[in-house]
Design an enzyme around this catalytic site. Sequence first.
Site, mmCIF file in Angstrom:
data_model
loop_
_atom_site.group_PDB
_atom_site.id
_atom_site.type_symbol
_atom_site.label_atom_id
_atom_site.label_comp_id
_atom_site.label_asym_id
_atom_site.label_seq_id
_atom_site.Cartn_x
_atom_site.Cartn_y
_atom_site.Cartn_z
ATOM 1 N N THR A 114 4.281 1.727 2.252
ATOM 2 C CA THR A 114 5.566 1.900 1.563
ATOM 3 C C THR A 114 6.374 3.007 2.225
ATOM 4 O OG1 THR A 114 4.722 1.112 -0.563
ATOM 5 C CG2 THR A 114 6.633 2.571 -0.627
ATOM 6 N N GLY A 119 0.827 -1.196 0.000
ATOM 7 C CA GLY A 119 0.000 0.000 0.000
ATOM 8 C C GLY A 119 0.866 1.253 0.000
ATOM 9 N N CYS A 120 0.248 2.384 -0.340
ATOM 10 C CA CYS A 120 1.023 3.625 -0.458
ATOM 11 C C CYS A 120 1.554 4.064 0.906
ATOM 12 C CB CYS A 120 0.172 4.713 -1.105
ATOM 13 S SG CYS A 120 -1.423 4.990 -0.321
ATOM 14 N N PHE A 121 0.688 4.102 1.922
ATOM 15 C CA PHE A 121 1.149 4.531 3.244
ATOM 16 C C PHE A 121 2.171 3.543 3.834
ATOM 17 C CE2 PHE A 121 -3.107 6.829 3.470
ATOM 18 C CZ PHE A 121 -2.563 8.096 3.371
#
EC number: 1.2.1.38
Lengths: 346, 346, 346, 346
Positions: free
Chosen positions: C154, C150-152
């Site tokens: 990462t 996921g973006c967060f």
Amino acid sequence: MTELKVAIIGASGYAGAELIRLIMHHPNLELEMIISSQHVGRSLHTVYKHLSHYPLTFEAFEHTEIVKRVDLIFFATPPGISGKWAQSFVQAGKYVVDLSGDFRLESSSTYEKWYQLPAPQRINIQPAVYGLSEWFRESIQRSPFISNPGCFPTASLLALAPLLNQQAISTTDIFIDAKSGISGAGRKVLQPFQFSESNENLRAYKALYHQHIPEIEQIGAKLAKEEIRVQFVPHLVPMNRGILVTIYVTPLLPLTDQDLVELYHDAYRHAPFVRIRSHEYPTTKEVHGSNYCDIGFFKDDRTHRIILFAAIDNLMKGAASQAIQNINIRMGWKEECGLHFMPLYP
Amino acid sequence: MTELKVAIIGASGYAGAELIRLIMHHPNLELEMIISSQHVGRSLHTVYKHLSHYPLTFEAFEHTEIVKRVDLIFFATPPGISGKWAQSFVQAGKYVVDLSGDFRLESSSTYEKWYQLPAPQRINIQPAVYGLSEWFRESIQRSPFISNPGCFPTASLLALAPLLNQQAISTTDIFIDAKSGISGAGRKVLQPFQFSESNENLRAYKALYHQHIPEIEQIGAKLAKEEIRVQFVPHLVPMNRGILVTIYVTPLLPLTDQDLVELYHDAYRHAPFVRIRSHEYPTTKEVHGSNYCDIGFFKDDRTHRIILFAAIDNLMKGAASQAIQNINIRMGWKEECGLHFMPLYP
Amino acid sequence: MTELKVAIIGASGYAGAELIRLIMHHPNLELEMIISSQHVGRSLHTVYKHLSHYPLTFEAFEHTEIVKRVDLIFFATPPGISGKWAQSFVQAGKYVVDLSGDFRLESSSTYEKWYQLPAPQRINIQPAVYGLSEWFRESIQRSPFISNPGCFPTASLLALAPLLNQQAISTTDIFIDAKSGISGAGRKVLQPFQFSESNENLRAYKALYHQHIPEIEQIGAKLAKEEIRVQFVPHLVPMNRGILVTIYVTPLLPLTDQDLVELYHDAYRHAPFVRIRSHEYPTTKEVHGSNYCDIGFFKDDRTHRIILFAAIDNLMKGAASQAIQNINIRMGWKEECGLHFMPLYP
Amino acid sequence: MTELKVAIIGASGYAGAELIRLIMHHPNLELEMIISSQHVGRSLHTVYKHLSHYPLTFEAFEHTEIVKRVDLIFFATPPGISGKWAQSFVQAGKYVVDLSGDFRLESSSTYEKWYQLPAPQRINIQPAVYGLSEWFRESIQRSPFISNPGCFPTASLLALAPLLNQQAISTTDIFIDAKSGISGAGRKVLQPFQFSESNENLRAYKALYHQHIPEIEQIGAKLAKEEIRVQFVPHLVPMNRGILVTIYVTPLLPLTDQDLVELYHDAYRHAPFVRIRSHEYPTTKEVHGSNYCDIGFFKDDRTHRIILFAAIDNLMKGAASQAIQNINIRMGWKEECGLHFMPLYP
């Protein structure tokens, strides 16, 4: 394949930074010198941290050093600088692309009137060719000295050229309402460009005096083979990048919608970076970060006028990537070489 | 002093919310009903949390209930709604201010062409007066039924009126390049108005078909005492509020700069909300959140044209606060009553 | 060199569009199918006009067709879709990179609790490896099935990993205050993401319930070799792209500033996309449009805590470009292959 | 009713401009002098064109002149100025509200450490009272000399105070992640605050050294009746106005959700400008242009921590409108007098 060593003069402005980025991606260009009087001795990544992986240091402007070390020089400088130096590099056998306005206007008095600066002294060399890639490919191919168009003239002329070229519109009824993102004002630190002043704000500026007016008129006249006169008003829009020009013209010929579509498709059949959007509205987001110019047009049967739209990224097609496109043309490389950037969306 | 009880129909849109806010500040208006088919039974602060301190609940539209409880009705509805109901409230002796376009156009066929909707059935009452406050004060004073101008027509007509009124410009060479913040699109939830699509973006829309075109032409004709034809192209700018119109006109008389200054100062001598900026550029930020219209103009001696600028807050002078201004005029209250908002800067 | 034919499932969202753009630039990947149930039969450029030069048409999801035509499948779908299909493609001998969260959590009950959806049925194949490129290179090299972070997670994990990996911080005092641009919400059309609602606004959401919490805790535990518990609150910031996480941790060891610098430089010595900014503040603009993660840190001698910052482009390192990086690793290609994008500045 | 004549020192900054706007609306305040060393002799509307209707001219700072002409002095100056002058005005029998930080810190050495400036010389008068209106009403009522809180401390302390006041949380585990719009940086013209640098960008600054840290700790200690230590990191968000603080605390008592709701409602029962949002997320847009502070909170049963949110308009409750609120309290006027602004939405 030839590889050119490159110097950028004025490398610390936004157009300079874009040139650095593009040259990093370009297979045939090698960045040798970045020159900025303001930052001499500082490494690239202390000024532009987004580019931190490139081991270059800003250097002072030294004519002999530049002549010795590079083949190609980009001027990304404010007006008044390339006017003094560009021609001597050409004389020394270098390629020069000037992104400033110093060599765009043929008439010295016109330059002095609109730029409020002494005109460059012309020396006895072939004058710079105007680098509107799509319309002056042949002269670009033959010249070592290219004067890169202004951002507003690029968008305006790409939209107008097919009609001017066909003498299809009145040359005195051309209204160009231009809108630009704030990066068009450059990296100068000034009150009106502070975030709190520019954000949630919209305004015009230089309604009568913008130095791009004579540039559009001079090149437009070449395309139309007669004088043209434009009304041109630029506006600042709260976004970083992007230019949209909305142009109102009066047709002299009874053009149908279909005629327009054909005219534009014909004009840009071999132009990889011009996208004809016919009866759609080009948007700045759809060209963001790319070398594209998107052109749309509408014929208004109620008013018998034609409305043209052109969208570009002001730092790319309006500055740095058109400069690269011009070098590609000059060197006989593929026109898209190093410029395969799709727009960054959203 | 008379106090009016008020209903807002369509209270959940942005113009409706602004009306609520303004009525809260107004000494002579008391908000009695907020009507929204979408939110019946919900309290105001669950829909607009910024207004949480006001104990009102959205109600359904009930004609008799409204007639019974209020004196003044604002329609802040999409087209097609006030057309059905507004006249019956007037017949019932109520004051009505219609912020939608249903009663702006005199000709039913023009309405049907531009709105793509059946025109309102006119009944035998005095038609609505057009509420461009600064130019129709006298008729506003006499009428219980006010059709509030569109946002773009407000800015465009305030800029054009002094020249049209003097027959000073060509009536067929009027180019209005209009720019609006995104709140102009209303509170409808649509893909193009999503943040990621609108932010860092700029585009035109409805270049030939905007329903404000016939409105500008109809009122412009009244002011000029002859037909006028405008070219009008609206654009969406990535900011919340604000309209800037840039207008290009061709003078028929040899007006000097000084003539222009006098003409505008004369025209708006008694207009507390119009600020003449002469040779300056009005900006949307300088009218943000207020009822002001700032007007600037430039005579271009090179092209013999005049460039006009007008800036308003689209939700205020372009909608809600002009509606209040009109009621103030109608009731004989001070024109500025409840509207002493200075712009919010920055 | 091997060339892979590629399908993107869920190609019409923002991450899907970025994958299309990146695959266009990639020398070893060929885009064969774009799949979107919503747009079947529409050509790519009618949905994403910025990509108009690519002759592809959206197709329906057809399992056999995909198996027949491609080697590599990217899922850029909402939760609940890859869970049904991804494993069968792996069984059919395909490479799969899943950008959704369906295979990130090892425990089905954890998935069901945080995603509020039935967990994927696991079949008897090697489970997906977690594609945080910099920390799981070896398992990525060996697996055909990659669950992209996921973006967060990462940004959060890249910042935390060097400290967790050394057991250098308290595992129960980790506060992650995360900020994301609005594109993180995807291309869903919803009221809170309308421009007028999101612009000039700032807010938190899902303070207790974000599905990235168990992902960070699971992977963090692997790195720390003990359970960790994080407090994680995401915020929406009025910009298109970019994530900045600010993380507050409590050191268990007496780390000096110099120790920190060495620890991070060691950890990312071979990571071409992680840039250590030591005592500087990473910014989202400096990674905009690139695969970089910029990490900064400060030791606060007053509070005995360490503050970490990590900035990424949520659609790039937080989604599409990390997916490409993982495929590069898996295939043994150069890790930077097709990802040489410098950030777009400004 | 008493009417006070007012001088604003430092009237050309953003907080100064807001004070001007607010005083224009205030029934009991009359703006007599606007003082700005930078703009002496210029009329108000040439510096702030949005305020053009007010006939005032910037004056130089002249102590005797100020003493002669006004009753109340607002300092909206950078640090180091009111420290020299404020006390002498108090001695001369004037009311003084200091919006700068010069008199917020009781300890001179703390001031000198965090402001990096010589501390004001204290003279033998009653020291300034700290103007956090909701918590120090009684001392404000008795003092002619009010030190107006900083923007971040206002939001942080209003959120923390009910818990600190009850000794309900650990005083060493307080993490304040603060986010501010760019107007918080003032009207100084600096590169990082240029639109192109700040827009589409997000970054932290002064993570360890912000001068609001000792202010929060000093006042927090008063409320908690013991020392507190906070971790405080401010961030700049691309919007004009608004502060949102996200605060992570560790409860010492077994508070239920309902306990929290009651605690906050009790604490702010008589506070017209604090709105308790319980389990909602306050947003900056919902307080934009108003004196409100919206507070939300969540108890995390998983981590046993409490998350607090507070949103204010940094130029209003964070500066100018709280200053007016304090004068209202001091003078015994209604606390809301001249402050009935609903937030401007959207």
